[in-house]
Design a protein around this motif. Structure first.
Motif, PDB file in Angstrom:
ATOM      1  N   TYR A 270      24.486   7.704  32.018  1.00  0.00           N
ATOM      2  CA  TYR A 270      25.049   6.474  32.592  1.00  0.00           C
ATOM      3  C   TYR A 270      25.122   6.578  34.119  1.00  0.00           C
ATOM      4  CZ  TYR A 270      28.463   2.747  33.450  1.00  0.00           C
ATOM      5  OH  TYR A 270      29.112   1.637  33.929  1.00  0.00           O
ATOM      6  N   LEU A 271      25.571   7.716  34.622  1.00  0.00           N
ATOM      7  CA  LEU A 271      25.660   7.910  36.069  1.00  0.00           C
ATOM      8  C   LEU A 271      24.286   7.838  36.719  1.00  0.00           C
ATOM      9  CD1 LEU A 271      28.269  10.809  36.353  1.00  0.00           C
ATOM     10  CD2 LEU A 271      28.621   8.410  36.937  1.00  0.00           C
ATOM     11  N   ARG A 272      23.299   8.444  36.075  1.00  0.00           N
ATOM     12  CA  ARG A 272      21.948   8.405  36.629  1.00  0.00           C
ATOM     13  C   ARG A 272      21.418   6.970  36.648  1.00  0.00           C
ATOM     14  NH1 ARG A 272      19.974  13.580  37.134  1.00  0.00           N
ATOM     15  NH2 ARG A 272      21.166  15.164  36.018  1.00  0.00           N
ATOM     16  N   GLY A 273      21.771   6.219  35.611  1.00  0.00           N
ATOM     17  CA  GLY A 273      21.391   4.814  35.591  1.00  0.00           C
ATOM     18  C   GLY A 273      22.033   4.044  36.739  1.00  0.00           C
ATOM     19  N   LEU A 274      23.321   4.304  36.995  1.00  0.00           N
ATOM     20  CA  LEU A 274      24.009   3.638  38.100  1.00  0.00           C
ATOM     21  C   LEU A 274      23.352   3.960  39.441  1.00  0.00           C
ATOM     22  CD1 LEU A 274      27.840   3.971  37.393  1.00  0.00           C
ATOM     23  CD2 LEU A 274      26.401   1.967  37.114  1.00  0.00           C
ATOM     24  N   ALA A 275      22.979   5.230  39.622  1.00  0.00           N
ATOM     25  CA  ALA A 275      22.343   5.623  40.880  1.00  0.00           C
ATOM     26  C   ALA A 275      21.070   4.827  41.112  1.00  0.00           C
ATOM     27  CB  ALA A 275      22.041   7.124  40.864  1.00  0.00           C
ATOM     28  N   GLN A 276      20.264   4.657  40.076  1.00  0.00           N
ATOM     29  CA  GLN A 276      19.025   3.895  40.214  1.00  0.00           C
ATOM     30  C   GLN A 276      19.317   2.401  40.405  1.00  0.00           C
ATOM     31  OE1 GLN A 276      16.098   5.328  40.567  1.00  0.00           O
ATOM     32  NE2 GLN A 276      17.086   7.312  40.310  1.00  0.00           N
ATOM     33  N   MET A 277      20.299   1.887  39.683  1.00  0.00           N
ATOM     34  CA  MET A 277      20.642   0.471  39.801  1.00  0.00           C
ATOM     35  C   MET A 277      21.068   0.124  41.222  1.00  0.00           C
ATOM     36  SD  MET A 277      23.547  -1.760  37.844  1.00  0.00           S
ATOM     37  CE  MET A 277      24.745  -1.453  39.147  1.00  0.00           C
ATOM     38  N   HIS A 278      21.839   1.012  41.861  1.00  0.00           N
ATOM     39  CA  HIS A 278      22.305   0.750  43.220  1.00  0.00           C
ATOM     40  C   HIS A 278      21.156   0.741  44.222  1.00  0.00           C
ATOM     41  CE1 HIS A 278      26.353   0.574  42.010  1.00  0.00           C
ATOM     42  NE2 HIS A 278      26.618   1.854  41.961  1.00  0.00           N
ATOM     43  N   ARG A 279      20.060   1.455  43.917  1.00  0.00           N
ATOM     44  CA  ARG A 279      18.906   1.412  44.815  1.00  0.00           C
ATOM     45  C   ARG A 279      18.314   0.012  44.848  1.00  0.00           C
ATOM     46  NH1 ARG A 279      14.724   5.576  42.843  1.00  0.00           N
ATOM     47  NH2 ARG A 279      13.411   4.266  44.208  1.00  0.00           N
ATOM     48  N   GLU A 283      11.005  -0.246  41.042  1.00  0.00           N
ATOM     49  CA  GLU A 283      10.828   1.007  40.309  1.00  0.00           C
ATOM     50  C   GLU A 283      12.174   1.557  39.838  1.00  0.00           C
ATOM     51  OE1 GLU A 283       8.993   5.535  40.969  1.00  0.00           O
ATOM     52  OE2 GLU A 283       9.000   4.079  42.616  1.00  0.00           O
ATOM     53  N   ALA A 284      13.174   1.508  40.715  1.00  0.00           N
ATOM     54  CA  ALA A 284      14.493   2.056  40.374  1.00  0.00           C
ATOM     55  C   ALA A 284      15.124   1.297  39.220  1.00  0.00           C
ATOM     56  CB  ALA A 284      15.412   2.009  41.598  1.00  0.00           C
ATOM     57  N   ILE A 285      14.954  -0.028  39.181  1.00  0.00           N
ATOM     58  CA  ILE A 285      15.549  -0.816  38.099  1.00  0.00           C
ATOM     59  C   ILE A 285      14.910  -0.440  36.768  1.00  0.00           C
ATOM     60  CG2 ILE A 285      15.738  -3.150  37.144  1.00  0.00           C
ATOM     61  CD1 ILE A 285      17.772  -2.505  39.353  1.00  0.00           C
ATOM     62  N   GLY A 286      13.616  -0.210  36.746  1.00  0.00           N
ATOM     63  CA  GLY A 286      12.964   0.245  35.518  1.00  0.00           C
ATOM     64  C   GLY A 286      13.516   1.578  35.043  1.00  0.00           C
ATOM     65  N   THR A 290      15.890   2.643  31.574  1.00  0.00           N
ATOM     66  CA  THR A 290      15.592   3.800  30.707  1.00  0.00           C
ATOM     67  C   THR A 290      16.831   4.666  30.529  1.00  0.00           C
ATOM     68  OG1 THR A 290      13.274   3.828  31.403  1.00  0.00           O
ATOM     69  CG2 THR A 290      14.164   5.864  30.455  1.00  0.00           C
ATOM     70  N   PHE A 291      17.550   4.928  31.622  1.00  0.00           N
ATOM     71  CA  PHE A 291      18.752   5.766  31.534  1.00  0.00           C
ATOM     72  C   PHE A 291      19.844   5.084  30.707  1.00  0.00           C
ATOM     73  CE2 PHE A 291      17.282   8.020  35.514  1.00  0.00           C
ATOM     74  CZ  PHE A 291      17.177   9.267  34.922  1.00  0.00           C
ATOM     75  N   PHE A 292      20.037   3.787  30.896  1.00  0.00           N
ATOM     76  CA  PHE A 292      21.079   3.090  30.136  1.00  0.00           C
ATOM     77  C   PHE A 292      20.720   3.031  28.648  1.00  0.00           C
ATOM     78  CE2 PHE A 292      21.997   0.842  34.341  1.00  0.00           C
ATOM     79  CZ  PHE A 292      23.079   1.663  34.615  1.00  0.00           C
TER      80      PHE A 292
END
Length: 517
Positions: A270-279, A283-286, A290-292
């Motif tokens: 979940y945390l890794r997903g948040l990190a990408q979402m904030h970017r 590419e980060a949203i994709g 995956t992480f979520f």
């Protein structure tokens, strides 16, 4: 109490399930359902009794109950075909049939192990009594009141474990090492502070410490008049909580990044997903999705993961990144509906899930109601305020929307999603007829995230409406690069703007900037 069966240990006090000496990540309702079945193993329990015990009698669909039973079986190594541990009794209910032995909990884990256990599940914090530096012993009650308000407010943050007042207040008037406090209380973070009173002016300072390293993560000073002491307490606690909750989340994200093990737990994913979402880029949203989804595989009841995944699908849609729009909308809607179903009392889930749901269904009234409930549950959640501001903008409530955006920025002035707040307030100003103000806010947002399609379109529209044709043309070139399919004629399909006059002013600016019909 511990319940031992097959190769599993179910620890009631610590709310932990281990299987073959390995921790098993399960959602809270799955854990409660398993515990209920084990505790009532001497009889068949009906579906009604399970719903009453685990869900408090709320309406629960047959499919939800079935999915939870399946999750229980999967967690303990059983299956619907074998039914070695959980047996279905046709037309009656379910019974836990494994041999169970009970044991008292062993002595508490060592303090270092406690910290690791907490960090593996969710972040934890203790708020120590604030020092009274006013020279007036009578002011200690005010400092205590502020701390109690902060503890209460932090306790509304469901992803954060907060040590109770009675435990943290044992450190009053003691010269303590904050690393030691972290070990003794089993927390990852400590908030400490002080109060100084000069005349009718009160000054509160606070600082957030990483208890494992002693590193200062955040510090701030707040001042106010004592004329309305309770309002001042509320204001200070709201400011502190609004500031430190994002800081803790960011610290946890950085901690997850440093961990070489990828997705060891649902929370880590979940945390890794948040990190990408904030970017926020394509590419980060994709990667965030995956992480979520991985989080949901580990914890099928994670309302927040469902909500964040839904919100990422929305973000992909609104930026024109969907390669299969129908599929993204269908999956985003499914995730949003599941998030709202699972997270009725989860402010984060209601915020992201409710916002995505409003976009996918274009039902702004329902979305606003869900976001308002999120604010009721956690008045200091900045994302609930600014995403609620967006829905009010689309609904035509421009002044109320601006108030929501401003409240979000006060609560979290260095938020990683500040560009969203700036973009939202720009759109609200445009609809309110304040072209120059809209342009200024859009420029600020653009500097923070140049790939935000809505903001680039806002820049083009406001520049054109204010007569800066050459600047508007350059912005339209960026719009066409970001989403070649965007046209003046499909703006209403792109964003759920409810008022024709608001669509008209936005479209007029884009048309003047050179966007094709």
């Amino acid at each position: 109490m511990q319940f031992l069966f097959a190769d599993c240990v179910l620890d009631e006090e610590r709310r932990e399930l281990t299987r073959a000496s390995q921790a098993v990540s399960v959602g809270p309702q799955v854990f409660d359902l398993l515990l209920y079945l084990v505790q009532n193993r001497d009889r068949v329990v009906s579906k009604d009794h399970m719903i009453e015990s685990v869900w408090g009698g709320r309406i629960v669909s047959e499919s939800t109950l079935t999915s939870h039973i399946n999750a229980v079986r999967k967690a303990i190594g059983d299956s619907g075909e074998e039914q070695l541990l959980v047996r279905t009794v046709p037309r009656k209910g379910f019974r836990f049939v494994a041999d169970v032995s009970e044991a008292q909990n062993p002595e508490r884990l060592s303090t270092d192990a406690s910290i690791l256990s907490l960090e593996a599940t969710k972040p934890s914090i203790a708020v120590l009594p604030f020092q009274n530096l006013s020279g007036d012993p009578d002011q200690a009650y005010f400092a205590d009141g502020v701390v109690e308000e902060i503890i209460t407010a932090l306790s509304r943050v469901r992803w954060l474990f907060v040590i109770a007042r009675n435990s943290s207040f044992t450190y009053r008037d003691r010269d303590v090492d904050l690393k030691q406090v972290g070990r003794e209380l089993g927390v990852g973070y400590v908030l400490e502070g002080s109060l100084r009173k000069v005349g009718d002016l009160v000054r509160i300072t606070g600082q957030l410490i990483d208890a494992s390293t002693g590193t200062h993560l955040w510090a701030e000073r707040f001042e106010g008049q004592l004329e309305n002491i309770f309002a001042l307490q509320d204001e200070i606690s709201a400011s502190v909580v609004g500031a430190i909750a994002p800081q803790v989340e960011l610290a946890e994200i950085e901690r997850a990044k440093r961990n070489p093990t990828r997705c060891a737990t649902a929370y880590d994913c979940y945390l890794r997903g948040l990190a990408q979402m904030h970017r926020g880029d394509e590419e980060a949203i994709g990667e965030a999705i995956t992480f979520f989804k991985r989080t949901i595989e580990i914890d099928v009841e994670s309302a927040s993961a469902h909500a964040m995944a839904a919100w990422c699908y929305f973000w992909r849609k609104v930026n024109g990144w969907s390669t299969d729009l129908d599929k993204d909308e269908s999956e985003g809607l499914r995730m949003a509906q599941r998030a709202v179903e699972l997270g009725r009392d989860d402010a984060v889930a209601l915020t992201r899930g409710g916002h995505a749901l409003a976009h996918f269904t274009r039902d702004l009234d329902t979305g606003i109601a869900l976001l308002d409930r999120a604010i009721f549950l956690n008045p200091n959640l900045a994302s609930a305020w600014f995403l609620g501001g967006f829905l009010r903008t689309w609904h035509g409530e421009c002044e109320s929307a601006i108030e929501h955006f401003e409240r979000a920025m006060r609560l979290s002035p260095v938020d990683p999603e500040l560009y969203r707040m700036q973009g939202g307030i720009a759109m609200a100003h445009l609809f309110a007829g304040r072209i120059e103000e809209a342009s200024v806010w859009a420029e600020r947002s653009y500097r923070n995230l140049p790939s935000f399609l809505m903001v680039v379109a806002l820049l083009a529209s406001t520049r054109a409406l204010s007569g800066r044709q050459e600047d508007a043309r350059r912005a339209i070139e960026d719009v066409q690069r970001l989403n070649p399919s965007l046209r003046v004629s499909n703006i209403a399909d792109w964003l759920p703007i409810s008022r024709p006059e608001h669509i008209a002013v936005f479209a007029d600016g884009l048309r003047k900037a050179g966007l094709a019909e």
